[in-house]
Design a protein around this motif. Structure first.
Motif, short mmCIF file in Angstrom:
data_model
loop_
_atom_site.label_atom_id
_atom_site.label_comp_id
_atom_site.label_asym_id
_atom_site.label_seq_id
_atom_site.Cartn_x
_atom_site.Cartn_y
_atom_site.Cartn_z
N THR A 12 0.89 -1.34 0.02
CA THR A 12 -0.06 -0.05 0.22
C THR A 12 0.75 1.39 -0.13
OG1 THR A 12 -1.90 -1.04 1.26
CG2 THR A 12 -1.73 1.36 1.28
N THR A 13 1.75 1.20 0.74
CA THR A 13 2.77 2.48 0.74
C THR A 13 3.80 2.69 -0.05
OG1 THR A 13 4.08 1.36 2.66
CG2 THR A 13 2.18 2.68 3.42
N GLY A 14 4.34 1.47 -0.62
CA GLY A 14 5.25 1.42 -1.55
C GLY A 14 6.67 1.43 -0.79
N ILE A 15 6.80 1.42 0.63
CA ILE A 15 8.20 1.17 1.25
C ILE A 15 8.54 -0.05 1.33
CG2 ILE A 15 7.31 3.44 2.85
CD1 ILE A 15 7.27 1.22 4.80
N SER A 16 9.90 -0.17 1.47
CA SER A 16 10.42 -1.58 1.62
C SER A 16 10.50 -2.26 2.99
CB SER A 16 11.95 -1.62 0.99
OG SER A 16 12.73 -0.86 2.07
N TYR A 17 10.76 -3.42 3.10
CA TYR A 17 11.00 -4.08 4.18
C TYR A 17 12.08 -3.47 5.16
CZ TYR A 17 12.19 -7.96 7.47
OH TYR A 17 12.07 -8.65 8.73
N GLY A 18 13.14 -3.11 4.38
CA GLY A 18 14.32 -2.54 4.97
C GLY A 18 14.05 -0.99 5.75
N GLN A 19 13.23 -0.36 4.73
CA GLN A 19 12.78 0.93 5.52
C GLN A 19 11.92 0.91 6.66
OE1 GLN A 19 10.98 2.51 1.75
NE2 GLN A 19 12.05 4.42 2.16
N LEU A 20 10.93 0.01 6.60
CA LEU A 20 10.13 -0.28 7.61
C LEU A 20 10.92 -0.51 9.03
CD1 LEU A 20 7.22 -0.47 8.84
CD2 LEU A 20 7.15 -2.98 8.27
N TYR A 21 11.83 -1.66 8.88
CA TYR A 21 12.67 -2.00 10.08
C TYR A 21 13.52 -0.75 10.46
CZ TYR A 21 9.57 -5.99 10.79
OH TYR A 21 8.80 -6.75 10.86
N ARG A 22 14.20 -0.18 9.57
CA ARG A 22 15.06 0.98 10.10
C ARG A 22 14.39 1.93 10.87
NH1 ARG A 22 18.08 5.63 6.72
NH2 ARG A 22 19.26 6.28 8.09
N TRP A 23 13.20 2.34 10.29
CA TRP A 23 12.19 3.26 11.04
C TRP A 23 11.99 2.72 12.44
CZ3 TRP A 23 8.79 4.56 6.27
CH2 TRP A 23 9.27 5.38 5.34
N LYS A 24 11.88 1.36 12.48
CA LYS A 24 11.36 0.73 13.88
C LYS A 24 12.76 0.98 14.67
CE LYS A 24 10.28 -3.79 15.69
NZ LYS A 24 10.21 -5.20 15.62
N ARG A 25 13.86 0.54 14.21
CA ARG A 25 15.09 0.69 14.82
C ARG A 25 15.37 2.20 15.19
NH1 ARG A 25 17.04 -2.20 10.86
NH2 ARG A 25 18.53 -0.62 9.95
N GLU A 26 15.24 3.23 14.57
CA GLU A 26 15.18 4.46 14.78
C GLU A 26 14.35 5.10 16.04
OE1 GLU A 26 17.68 6.78 13.62
OE2 GLU A 26 18.66 5.22 12.59
N GLY A 27 13.28 4.31 16.11
CA GLY A 27 12.30 4.83 17.25
C GLY A 27 11.11 5.39 16.31
N LEU A 28 11.20 5.58 15.18
CA LEU A 28 9.87 6.30 14.51
C LEU A 28 8.83 5.55 14.66
CD1 LEU A 28 11.77 7.44 11.42
CD2 LEU A 28 10.94 8.84 13.04
N ILE A 29 8.76 4.43 14.51
CA ILE A 29 7.57 3.25 14.82
C ILE A 29 7.73 2.51 15.73
CG2 ILE A 29 6.11 1.34 13.65
CD1 ILE A 29 7.49 2.39 10.82
N PRO A 30 6.74 2.59 16.96
CA PRO A 30 6.98 1.79 18.35
C PRO A 30 7.10 0.34 18.17
CG PRO A 30 5.28 3.65 18.29
CD PRO A 30 5.51 3.68 16.97
#
Length: 76
Positions: A12-30
């Motif tokens: 739906t968003t067009g983001i990659s698996y890597g982006q999602l988990y990087r944002w998770k590691r960075e604290g952007l996604i709880p």
């Protein structure tokens, strides 16, 4: 609360698996938003639909203007 599968979220968003988990590691996604559920094929990860879609829209809108650490501060 309506959930969206990780697979559908990425499509739906067009983001990659890597982006999602990087944002998770960075604290952007709880971490708490990642909910593992049993499905017929094993286990799948789901996230709260509206919250994650709004969060990703925000990140995509501002990621080119701010460092990820700044976005993390803006969201906390």
């Amino acid at each position: 609360m309506s959930l969206i599968s990780k697979k559908d979220l990425l499509t739906t968003t067009g983001i990659s698996y890597g982006q999602l988990y990087r944002w998770k590691r960075e604290g952007l996604i709880p971490e708490s938003w990642f909910v593992k559920r049993a499905v017929p094929s094993g286990q799948e990860t789901f996230l709260p639909r509206e919250m994650i879609l709004n969060r990703i829209a925000f990140i995509l809108k501002y990621k080119d203007r701010h460092h990820l650490s700044e976005l993390t501060q803006m969201l906390s």
